[in-house]
Scaffold this motif. Structure first.
Motif, mmCIF file in Angstrom:
data_model
loop_
_atom_site.group_PDB
_atom_site.id
_atom_site.type_symbol
_atom_site.label_atom_id
_atom_site.label_comp_id
_atom_site.label_asym_id
_atom_site.label_seq_id
_atom_site.Cartn_x
_atom_site.Cartn_y
_atom_site.Cartn_z
ATOM 1 N N THR A 63 4.532 33.862 40.849
ATOM 2 C CA THR A 63 3.232 33.278 41.210
ATOM 3 C C THR A 63 3.392 31.908 41.850
ATOM 4 O O THR A 63 2.550 31.488 42.653
ATOM 5 C CB THR A 63 2.350 33.166 39.970
ATOM 6 N N LEU A 75 -2.094 22.139 42.543
ATOM 7 C CA LEU A 75 -2.062 22.582 41.146
ATOM 8 C C LEU A 75 -1.743 21.423 40.218
ATOM 9 O O LEU A 75 -2.270 21.338 39.101
ATOM 10 C CB LEU A 75 -1.023 23.702 40.968
ATOM 11 N N HIS A 85 -5.178 28.848 37.423
ATOM 12 C CA HIS A 85 -3.957 29.579 37.773
ATOM 13 C C HIS A 85 -3.244 30.057 36.505
ATOM 14 O O HIS A 85 -2.770 31.205 36.444
ATOM 15 C CB HIS A 85 -3.039 28.689 38.612
#
Length: 236
Positions: A63, A75, A85
């Motif tokens: 990922t 992120l 996520h």
């Protein structure tokens, strides 16, 4: 000095967190917040190592491997994006599913246990009553055993044998007393009196010899330890 290409810079941003550190690292306490952005990545200079790290990243962290450097920076910068996520990872979803199922099963078991509380309390009371009853019956059993032992004492082989000996002695003395009484008479003895004496004396001597024989057999059996089967009854 050679300039760094944009692709190399992007690869450096992606792979630098997997570079092994030198010396001991002090880990901060566990926090639920997103970690601060780390910009001090050290990308290895060997292209082979970079290739290996990219391959390892694709195998172990698919990922993250498919994301660009900007996505990774976002992120680290935005807590909500990072949490979304993380929540979308298959391992996290599986863990939360198992957690939910475990919580549901615990609640079901708790409801079953609570619904059985009255029945368990009633069973416990019944067990307490049965224990009290069993205790009283045990006490009564001990009393009956003691009564049985007390009743057996007069009929023990040794006491019965002694009673048989006393009976033999009493029959012998009774027969001798009848004989002495008949011989001590001074008056004329009629024939009927003689017949009565002979009949009585004969009966006494028969009983004496019968009891004496049983006494000898019983005494021999008692001494040998095989008293069972020997008639010790005093009834005739």
């Amino acid at each position: 000095m050679s300039a760094t290409s944009p692709s190399a810079a992007s690869s450096a941003a992606v792979l630098s967190e997997f570079e092994p550190t030198r010396g001991p690292v002090g880990l901060p306490p566990y926090e639920t917040r997103v970690p601060e952005a780390m910009n001090n990545y050290n990308l290895p200079s060997n292209p082979v190592l970079i290739t290996e790290k990219v391959q390892r990243l694709g195998e172990q962290f698919p990922t993250f491997a498919n994301k660009s450097a900007d996505d990774l920076e976002d992120l680290l910068r935005f807590e909500d994006l990072f949490q979304a996520h993380i929540d979308g990872l298959e391992q996290v979803q599986l863990m939360r599913t198992l957690e939910y199922e475990l919580r549901e099963e615990n609640e079901r078991l708790a409801e079953v246990n609570l619904s059985s509380e009255d029945e368990l309390r009633r069973m416990r009371d019944n067990v307490a009553e049965l224990q009290m009853f069993a205790s009283s019956m045990t006490s009564r059993l001990y009393e009956l055993v003691q009564e049985h032992l007390d009743l057996q004492k007069p009929y023990s082989p040794m006491l019965l044998l002694q009673r048989l000996r006393d009976e033999v002695k009493a029959l012998d003395e009774q027969a001798e007393a009848v004989a002495r009484g008949f011989m001590a008479k001074d008056e004329v003895i009629e024939s009927s009196e003689c017949e009565d004496f002979v009949r009585m004396y004969k009966q006494l001597r028969l009983r004496f010899h019968s009891s004496e024989s049983r006494c000898r057999l019983a005494d021999a059996a008692y001494r040998s330890g095989s008293l069972s089967g020997v008639p010790l009854s005093l009834d005739r």
